[in-house]
Design a protein around this motif. Sequence first.
Motif, PDB file in Angstrom:
ATOM      1  N   UNK A   1     -45.053  59.510 -14.676  1.00 46.28           N
ATOM      2  CA  UNK A   1     -46.175  60.436 -14.517  1.00 46.28           C
ATOM      3  C   UNK A   1     -47.032  59.928 -13.361  1.00 46.28           C
ATOM      4  N   UNK A   2     -47.115  60.724 -12.315  1.00 42.04           N
ATOM      5  CA  UNK A   2     -47.878  60.354 -11.128  1.00 42.04           C
ATOM      6  C   UNK A   2     -49.362  60.438 -11.451  1.00 42.04           C
ATOM      7  N   UNK A   3     -50.079  59.355 -11.249  1.00 36.54           N
ATOM      8  CA  UNK A   3     -51.515  59.313 -11.541  1.00 36.54           C
ATOM      9  C   UNK A   3     -52.376  59.452 -10.295  1.00 36.54           C
TER      10      UNK A   3
ATOM     11  N   UNK B   1     -51.450  64.828  -9.269  1.00 38.28           N
ATOM     12  CA  UNK B   1     -51.781  63.906 -10.361  1.00 38.28           C
ATOM     13  C   UNK B   1     -51.496  64.553 -11.717  1.00 38.28           C
ATOM     14  N   UNK B   2     -50.838  63.799 -12.587  1.00 36.90           N
ATOM     15  CA  UNK B   2     -50.498  64.284 -13.922  1.00 36.90           C
ATOM     16  C   UNK B   2     -49.121  64.901 -14.035  1.00 36.90           C
ATOM     17  N   UNK B   3     -48.450  65.128 -12.912  1.00 36.01           N
ATOM     18  CA  UNK B   3     -47.099  65.714 -12.924  1.00 36.01           C
ATOM     19  C   UNK B   3     -46.053  64.610 -13.002  1.00 36.01           C
ATOM     20  N   UNK B   4     -44.874  64.971 -13.517  1.00 38.20           N
ATOM     21  CA  UNK B   4     -43.787  64.001 -13.681  1.00 38.20           C
ATOM     22  C   UNK B   4     -42.786  64.139 -12.542  1.00 38.20           C
ATOM     23  N   UNK B   5     -42.334  62.975 -12.052  1.00 35.51           N
ATOM     24  CA  UNK B   5     -41.388  62.922 -10.937  1.00 35.51           C
ATOM     25  C   UNK B   5     -40.360  61.827 -11.179  1.00 35.51           C
ATOM     26  N   UNK B   6     -39.288  61.883 -10.410  1.00 34.21           N
ATOM     27  CA  UNK B   6     -38.319  60.784 -10.342  1.00 34.21           C
ATOM     28  C   UNK B   6     -38.576  60.071  -9.020  1.00 34.21           C
ATOM     29  N   UNK B   7     -38.792  58.771  -9.098  1.00 36.77           N
ATOM     30  CA  UNK B   7     -39.103  57.961  -7.921  1.00 36.77           C
ATOM     31  C   UNK B   7     -37.922  57.048  -7.608  1.00 36.77           C
ATOM     32  N   UNK B   8     -37.626  56.900  -6.317  1.00 36.22           N
ATOM     33  CA  UNK B   8     -36.647  55.920  -5.851  1.00 36.22           C
ATOM     34  C   UNK B   8     -37.358  55.075  -4.822  1.00 36.22           C
ATOM     35  N   UNK B   9     -37.230  53.763  -4.966  1.00 38.38           N
ATOM     36  CA  UNK B   9     -37.907  52.889  -4.029  1.00 38.38           C
ATOM     37  C   UNK B   9     -37.435  51.459  -4.125  1.00 38.38           C
TER      38      UNK B   9
ATOM     39  N   UNK C   1     -39.212  66.139  -7.848  1.00 40.30           N
ATOM     40  CA  UNK C   1     -39.956  66.732  -8.964  1.00 40.30           C
ATOM     41  C   UNK C   1     -38.976  67.010 -10.100  1.00 40.30           C
ATOM     42  N   UNK C   2     -39.419  66.729 -11.324  1.00 41.42           N
ATOM     43  CA  UNK C   2     -38.602  67.042 -12.489  1.00 41.42           C
ATOM     44  C   UNK C   2     -38.613  68.549 -12.721  1.00 41.42           C
TER      45      UNK C   2
END
Length: 86
Positions: free
Chosen positions: A14-16, A58-66, A84-85
Amino acid sequence: MFSACSREVVFEGKYLGWKCPKTCVHPGITRSDACVETKKFGCIYLKGTGNLDPILDSGKRFIFRGILKRKNNVPYVEVLEVRKLE
């Protein structure tokens, strides 16, 4: 929390944006760093936003690669890609 650094990681979270809780330790990279909350890692700071808006996304869910890195003995993720999911 992390056994190794400078390795690629992929995780959902969840991106804050800039609304990071006080329990999320800031590695001190830049003042514009954002954070993400995950089930696996808890709260972790991001270097780079993958073009996410720290306020609007902010508050949305994502898949992060890093790349998982460390500064001042604090882990953070240097973002390479964000999806984005659905």
